[in-house]
Scaffold this motif. Structure first.
Motif, short mmCIF file in Angstrom:
data_model
loop_
_atom_site.label_atom_id
_atom_site.label_comp_id
_atom_site.label_asym_id
_atom_site.label_seq_id
_atom_site.Cartn_x
_atom_site.Cartn_y
_atom_site.Cartn_z
N VAL A 1 21.18 56.72 49.48
CA VAL A 1 20.27 57.40 48.94
C VAL A 1 18.99 57.28 49.35
O VAL A 1 18.48 56.27 49.70
N TYR A 2 18.14 58.53 49.50
CA TYR A 2 16.95 58.38 50.07
C TYR A 2 15.90 58.42 48.92
O TYR A 2 16.00 59.46 48.09
N TYR A 3 14.74 57.77 49.00
CA TYR A 3 13.67 57.59 48.26
C TYR A 3 12.46 58.11 48.70
O TYR A 3 12.01 57.30 49.71
N CYS A 4 11.39 58.78 48.26
CA CYS A 4 10.25 58.77 48.57
C CYS A 4 9.32 57.70 47.53
O CYS A 4 9.61 57.88 46.37
N ALA A 5 8.26 57.01 48.03
CA ALA A 5 7.32 56.34 47.41
C ALA A 5 6.08 56.45 47.79
O ALA A 5 5.66 56.82 49.12
N GLN B 1 20.83 61.93 47.55
CA GLN B 1 21.87 61.50 48.20
C GLN B 1 21.89 62.10 49.62
O GLN B 1 22.18 63.42 49.44
N VAL B 2 21.94 61.40 50.66
CA VAL B 2 22.46 62.15 52.09
C VAL B 2 23.70 61.37 52.16
O VAL B 2 23.74 60.09 52.34
N THR B 3 24.67 62.41 52.64
CA THR B 3 26.20 61.79 53.05
C THR B 3 26.31 62.46 54.38
O THR B 3 26.47 63.86 54.57
N ALA C 1 21.71 52.02 51.06
CA ALA C 1 23.18 52.33 51.08
C ALA C 1 23.91 51.61 50.03
O ALA C 1 23.59 50.48 49.71
N PRO C 2 25.21 51.93 49.60
CA PRO C 2 25.91 51.14 48.93
C PRO C 2 26.14 49.74 49.27
O PRO C 2 26.39 49.43 50.68
N GLY C 3 25.68 48.74 48.71
CA GLY C 3 25.89 47.05 49.06
C GLY C 3 24.93 46.83 49.91
O GLY C 3 25.08 45.55 50.25
N LYS C 4 23.75 47.49 50.10
CA LYS C 4 22.88 46.95 50.99
C LYS C 4 21.40 46.93 50.32
O LYS C 4 21.21 47.75 49.20
N GLU C 5 20.44 46.41 50.99
CA GLU C 5 19.21 46.36 50.50
C GLU C 5 18.58 47.75 50.76
O GLU C 5 18.75 48.35 51.76
N ARG C 6 17.36 48.07 49.79
CA ARG C 6 16.49 49.32 50.19
C ARG C 6 15.77 48.87 51.58
O ARG C 6 15.27 47.87 51.68
N GLU C 7 15.75 49.75 52.49
CA GLU C 7 14.73 49.69 53.74
C GLU C 7 14.14 51.07 53.91
O GLU C 7 14.22 51.99 53.48
N GLY C 8 12.70 50.48 54.69
CA GLY C 8 11.77 51.34 54.81
C GLY C 8 12.31 52.38 56.32
O GLY C 8 12.81 51.67 57.05
N VAL C 9 12.17 53.53 56.00
CA VAL C 9 12.48 54.67 57.06
C VAL C 9 11.41 55.24 57.89
O VAL C 9 11.52 54.91 59.05
#
Length: 119
Positions: free
Chosen positions: A90-94, A114-116, A37-45
């Motif tokens: 923003v959702y990423y796969c890795a 992007q998911v809004t 999310a804007p201003g936040k660190e990437r996190e695992g879902v």
């Protein structure tokens, strides 16, 4: 060449659903979904083991999100139900070799989708 391509993001109202797809050019031991999310660190879902189907979820998405895979087509999905505004990101796969929700454990990344979620 390793490629991961996400699709399925979009705009949805709170309480709605989206299904994200990740197309992979190779088979990896573990595929995860992450978000930033804007201003936040990437996190695992969530992540899934491509062979043994082991799964794990971030606590805040348990019961709402479901990760699955379709090995024949080298696809991994994230079904997201009961979406809330705080899921906006923003959702990423890795992909990588380690069963982990830590983004640093993953070597290969998609470009993101992007998911809004609106009120």
């Amino acid at each position: 060449q390793v490629q991961l391509v996400e699709s399925g993001g979009g705009l949805v109202q709170a309480g709605g659903s989206l299904r994200l797809s990740c197309s992979l050019s190779l088979r990896f031991r573990v595929v995860g979904w992450f978000r930033q999310a804007p201003g936040k660190e990437r996190e695992g879902v969530a992540y899934i083991g491509v062979v043994n189907t082991e799964t794990r979820y971030k606590d805040s998405v348990k019961g709402r999100f479901t990760i699955s895979r379709e090995n024949r087509r080298e696809m991994v999905y994230l079904q997201m139900d009961s979406l809330q505004p705080e899921d906006t990101a923003v959702y990423y796969c890795a992909a990588g070799p380690t069963f982990s929700l830590d983004p640093d454990a993953y070597q290969y990344w998609g470009q993101g989708t992007q998911v809004t979620v609106t009120q």
